[in-house]
Every structure is written in C-alpha cells, then in structure tokens.
Design a protein around this motif. Sequence first.
Motif, PDB file in Angstrom:
ATOM      1  N   ALA A  19      13.025  11.218  -6.697  1.00 21.10           N
ATOM      2  CA  ALA A  19      14.280  10.815  -6.528  1.00 21.10           C
ATOM      3  C   ALA A  19      14.775  10.103  -5.136  1.00 21.10           C
ATOM      4  N   PRO A  20      13.713   9.392  -4.666  1.00 20.61           N
ATOM      5  CA  PRO A  20      14.147   8.672  -3.423  1.00 20.61           C
ATOM      6  C   PRO A  20      15.382   7.926  -3.204  1.00 20.61           C
ATOM      7  N   SER A  21      16.172   8.101  -2.237  1.00 17.67           N
ATOM      8  CA  SER A  21      17.396   7.243  -1.942  1.00 17.67           C
ATOM      9  C   SER A  21      17.163   5.825  -1.962  1.00 17.67           C
ATOM     10  N   ARG A  22      15.732   5.524  -1.519  1.00 18.58           N
ATOM     11  CA  ARG A  22      15.615   3.969  -1.260  1.00 18.58           C
ATOM     12  C   ARG A  22      13.960   3.994  -1.440  1.00 18.58           C
ATOM     13  N   PRO A  23      13.436   2.924  -1.506  1.00 18.96           N
ATOM     14  CA  PRO A  23      11.807   2.773  -1.565  1.00 18.96           C
ATOM     15  C   PRO A  23      11.154   3.479  -0.391  1.00 18.96           C
ATOM     16  N   LEU A  24      10.214   4.224  -0.872  1.00 22.01           N
ATOM     17  CA  LEU A  24       9.612   4.996   0.136  1.00 22.01           C
ATOM     18  C   LEU A  24       8.464   4.291   0.954  1.00 22.01           C
ATOM     19  N   ASN A  25       8.394   4.524   2.188  1.00 20.22           N
ATOM     20  CA  ASN A  25       7.051   3.814   3.137  1.00 20.22           C
ATOM     21  C   ASN A  25       6.188   5.207   3.322  1.00 20.22           C
ATOM     22  N   ILE A  26       4.714   5.185   2.755  1.00 19.97           N
ATOM     23  CA  ILE A  26       4.004   6.166   2.711  1.00 19.97           C
ATOM     24  C   ILE A  26       2.783   5.692   3.586  1.00 19.97           C
ATOM     25  N   LEU A  27       2.575   6.527   4.409  1.00 22.28           N
ATOM     26  CA  LEU A  27       1.064   6.220   5.186  1.00 22.28           C
ATOM     27  C   LEU A  27       0.072   7.232   4.779  1.00 22.28           C
ATOM     28  N   GLU A  28      -1.244   7.050   4.715  1.00 22.11           N
ATOM     29  CA  GLU A  28      -2.216   7.987   4.369  1.00 22.11           C
ATOM     30  C   GLU A  28      -3.172   7.813   5.512  1.00 22.11           C
ATOM     31  N   LEU A  29      -3.359   8.870   6.256  1.00 22.72           N
ATOM     32  CA  LEU A  29      -4.645   8.964   7.277  1.00 22.72           C
ATOM     33  C   LEU A  29      -5.865   9.402   6.724  1.00 22.72           C
ATOM     34  N   GLY A  30      -6.909   8.858   6.987  1.00 25.79           N
ATOM     35  CA  GLY A  30      -8.233   9.148   6.697  1.00 25.79           C
ATOM     36  C   GLY A  30      -8.457   9.168   5.190  1.00 25.79           C
ATOM     37  N   CYS A  31      -8.191   7.912   4.773  1.00 30.00           N
ATOM     38  CA  CYS A  31      -8.100   7.964   3.149  1.00 30.00           C
ATOM     39  C   CYS A  31      -9.609   7.776   2.512  1.00 30.00           C
ATOM     40  N   GLY A  32     -10.593   7.409   3.452  1.00 22.43           N
ATOM     41  CA  GLY A  32     -11.796   7.557   2.691  1.00 22.43           C
ATOM     42  C   GLY A  32     -12.115   6.366   1.635  1.00 22.43           C
ATOM     43  N   VAL A  33     -12.468   6.729   0.275  1.00 22.35           N
ATOM     44  CA  VAL A  33     -12.589   5.734  -0.633  1.00 22.35           C
ATOM     45  C   VAL A  33     -11.085   5.440  -1.219  1.00 22.35           C
ATOM     46  N   GLY A  34     -10.252   6.217  -0.849  1.00 25.70           N
ATOM     47  CA  GLY A  34      -8.852   5.632  -1.365  1.00 25.70           C
ATOM     48  C   GLY A  34      -8.379   6.405  -2.619  1.00 25.70           C
ATOM     49  N   VAL A  35      -8.978   7.501  -3.198  1.00 18.22           N
ATOM     50  CA  VAL A  35      -8.366   8.158  -4.043  1.00 18.22           C
ATOM     51  C   VAL A  35      -6.946   8.671  -4.341  1.00 18.22           C
ATOM     52  N   VAL A  36      -6.544   9.128  -2.985  1.00 10.22           N
ATOM     53  CA  VAL A  36      -5.041   9.806  -2.834  1.00 10.22           C
ATOM     54  C   VAL A  36      -4.041   8.650  -2.752  1.00 10.22           C
ATOM     55  N   GLY A  37      -4.527   7.653  -1.993  1.00  9.29           N
ATOM     56  CA  GLY A  37      -3.199   6.477  -1.783  1.00  9.29           C
ATOM     57  C   GLY A  37      -3.285   5.625  -2.975  1.00  9.29           C
ATOM     58  N   ILE A  38      -4.454   5.470  -3.440  1.00  8.08           N
ATOM     59  CA  ILE A  38      -4.618   4.433  -5.052  1.00  8.08           C
ATOM     60  C   ILE A  38      -4.070   5.328  -5.937  1.00  8.08           C
ATOM     61  N   GLY A  39      -4.232   6.573  -6.003  1.00 11.88           N
ATOM     62  CA  GLY A  39      -3.704   7.484  -7.243  1.00 11.88           C
ATOM     63  C   GLY A  39      -2.204   7.412  -6.776  1.00 11.88           C
ATOM     64  N   LEU A  40      -1.564   7.663  -5.746  1.00 15.65           N
ATOM     65  CA  LEU A  40      -0.047   7.852  -5.513  1.00 15.65           C
ATOM     66  C   LEU A  40       0.444   6.370  -5.854  1.00 15.65           C
ATOM     67  N   ALA A  41      -0.157   5.449  -5.880  1.00 17.46           N
ATOM     68  CA  ALA A  41       0.432   4.142  -5.996  1.00 17.46           C
ATOM     69  C   ALA A  41       0.501   4.072  -7.592  1.00 17.46           C
ATOM     70  N   ARG A  42      -0.699   4.158  -8.065  1.00 16.50           N
ATOM     71  CA  ARG A  42      -0.818   4.298  -9.586  1.00 16.50           C
ATOM     72  C   ARG A  42       0.378   4.979 -10.281  1.00 16.50           C
ATOM     73  N   VAL A  43       0.521   6.280  -9.817  1.00 19.62           N
ATOM     74  CA  VAL A  43       1.492   7.238 -10.708  1.00 19.62           C
ATOM     75  C   VAL A  43       3.053   6.848 -10.228  1.00 19.62           C
ATOM     76  N   MET A  44       2.973   6.350  -9.000  1.00 18.58           N
ATOM     77  CA  MET A  44       4.548   6.014  -8.963  1.00 18.58           C
ATOM     78  C   MET A  44       5.026   4.845  -9.365  1.00 18.58           C
ATOM     79  N   SER A  45       3.970   3.858  -9.648  1.00 18.66           N
ATOM     80  CA  SER A  45       4.542   2.809 -10.645  1.00 18.66           C
ATOM     81  C   SER A  45       5.109   2.856 -11.787  1.00 18.66           C
ATOM     82  N   PHE A  46       4.805   4.002 -12.372  1.00 18.72           N
ATOM     83  CA  PHE A  46       5.205   4.208 -13.673  1.00 18.72           C
ATOM     84  C   PHE A  46       6.360   5.051 -13.724  1.00 18.72           C
ATOM     85  N   ARG A  47       6.985   5.397 -12.425  1.00 22.26           N
ATOM     86  CA  ARG A  47       8.257   5.926 -12.492  1.00 22.26           C
ATOM     87  C   ARG A  47       9.412   4.909 -11.806  1.00 22.26           C
TER      88      ARG A  47
END
Length: 391
Positions: free
Chosen positions: A205-233
């Motif tokens: 329930a964000p009050s506005r679009p969120l700005n999220i930064l990932e440190l040490g993303c490696g292959v990107g599983v967390v950042g990409i996973g976050l983008a995928r699941v947030m896109s459905f909500r």
Amino acid sequence: MHYIRFCRPPEVTAGPSQATVKVVLTITTDLSDAFLSPRSPVQLVVLGAYTEHKDGRDQLVPVNLTQGSPPTWRAGMRVLKLDLPLPPHPIETIQVRPLSQQLMAMGTSDVLPGNQGLIMAVYADMPRPGDGRAPAVCFRSLRLATGPVASGPTLQIEEDLGESIARHIWDSGIVMVSLLAEFCLDSTAEVGEEPLPLFRSILQAPSRPLNILELGCGVGVVGIGLARVMSFRQAGEASHILMTDLPEAEEKARANMARQAKILGNNSASLDFEPLDWEEGKNGRFGEKAASRPWDLVVLCDCTYNTDTLPPLVKTLSALHSHSAQHPSTAQGSVKTEVLVATKQRHSSERTFFDLMSGDGWVVREQTVLPLPLLDGEGQPVEVYLFGKQG
C-alpha cells in the motif's frame, strides 16, 4: 537448499543412427562448497523439449531422455556423467531435476514454508548435432506462486556454468523472492498476520510509486523478482527499481533483465542497472541513475559475508539515506530511506555488520527468521531485517 549444476555445457554428438547428448552434472550448495550427501539416494530425470506447431500455435513438447532406470545421486558422489540418446526431433532445451517433485524447488510456495530440504533444477539451451557444446550458461526457473500451489508466472534467471560466485543464484535470493511473492501475490493474508508487517505494508500500500535500489545485485534475482511481483499488484505510475553492483556483474544482470523485457510491460515496475562501488558510495559519490532520485527502500541480499567490505557498505547505506533526505525533488526530510537486509550467516564475523549499523544510527524496525533446511543435515536459516535511521 541444493542446486543441480552442469559441470560443463551439454555436448551433442551425431552418431551413425542416433545423436546423443553428454551431460556432466553435480549437486552442491549455493556456493558450491559442499556436495549433496543424501541419506537416501535421489533419483533424477533429464527432460528435453522441442517446439511443435499445433492448433495454430507453437507448443513446447517435453521428452523424457532417461527412459528405463533413472540416473541416481548417492552420498559420496562428486559428479555424475550421462550419455543419453536423443529423439529424432531437434531438442531445444534440456532440464535436469529430481524425479520426485516433492524434492524439487518448483515454485516460491515450495521454498517459503521451509519444512523440507529441496533441490533446484537446472536448464540449458541445446546445440544442434555437430555444433558441439552449448553456450556456457544455464538458467533456473521458479514459479511465482499465487497461493499454496506452485502455479503462476515463471521467473527465469540465467547464471554462468563457471565458478564465479558473482554469477550464480544464492540461497537468500531465492528465499527473498519467495517472501516477496507471498507479500505481493497472495491476497489471502491480512497485514500483520505474516512476518515483517511493516515491510509488507510498504510494498502493498505505497502512498506513491516506490523508488527501490538494490546493492550487490549479482545476477539480479531479487531486483528482477521484485519487479515481477510488484507488476502484478500495481496500477498507474510504475515504481522504479535500480539494481547495482560492481561493473563485472553488469553483463549477467542485463542478460537477465533482457529475459524479462517482454513480460514487464509499460504499467509495471521499471527496472534498470548501474555500477556502484561501495568505496565510492561511502563518500556519497553515485552514478547518474542512483543520484537522480530519492530512495524509499534499499535492498541487499547475501552481502555481509565479506567482512572487509562491511564498513564501506554501511557508509554507503548512510550516504544513500542522506542523499534521499536532501534530494531536491522532495521536501527536505520527507523521504526516509528504509533498508531491507536478507542474509544467511556463513560465519560469526558477519555480526560485525549489525554493530556497524548501530554505530551509524540505524535501528532494526522488524525482523524475522525463515528456515532453510537441507536434505543431508542441519539447515541454515535466512535472517531478514528492516532497518531505519534513528530520529
């Protein structure tokens, strides 16, 4: 958790009557520092797949390449070599997984309960006969479950076959994506019933679009996973996710971003990458993308294992907090950066991170421990913390 790994790319040989594929595999932990040594032998299955045009559309047809006695992984093994006949259809991809689906990490709903040691399957593209070995990459597939059953959209993440730990999926990343999927996709639980209610409310329930930064993303599983699941909500203006790491991680992170290009549409969370060295970040020196906006949330996963990098890491977090509070696009002090940390402690010296965070004015707002069992011994839980600055 354990991971089936190709020791080298599958190799196709054209025989006089039938082509064969040579597969050399192992089963290890996420950092390849221990082999699976199961109490009971684990039977495997090798599946190929080809595309068939039927009823006006292309359909992927699976083929079992291990007919008869299934290949088996036993305690004490280090490597398993297979030479399998190929069907007449040109096989496009190959998959190696446990024969029993109860042992397979097929979806996020398999991982998150943490009540059974699981094994993650591995996939690779296949070369044509005569082309030799496939490219030295493989990929993982995890269904983003929308409930207790592993059914839903699939997240695919590419990783290298080599030994660089920067180019492989780590346990905490898989657990974190599973938690994110539950928070963003499962609508059956109320806020407050599940772990990390504050973090869950930030995502849901964000009050506005969120700005999220990932440190040490490696292959990107967390950042990409976050983008995928947030896109459905989310509807309306997209939240923004910036993945960062050292320059050598960029190629693999961008390759995995490209895998999502058709799935992440215009109305979903936007996703980007920029190199960020913590030795620069600790002094508030950021790239153009990291400096372009204030950050509501900074995410880091399995980044506390190297104690030499902890001081610049913590200072980078504090610098991002100061940058966001003073960013000209917002009223001063209106954005207070929260920090989400997921870690599977690998040695006691990692606790230095928490001392450094406390010394820099960070406090733990909430925390939880998620079990991660193993088939062959005592598991190592994943700890998740949400930090905020005092004052």
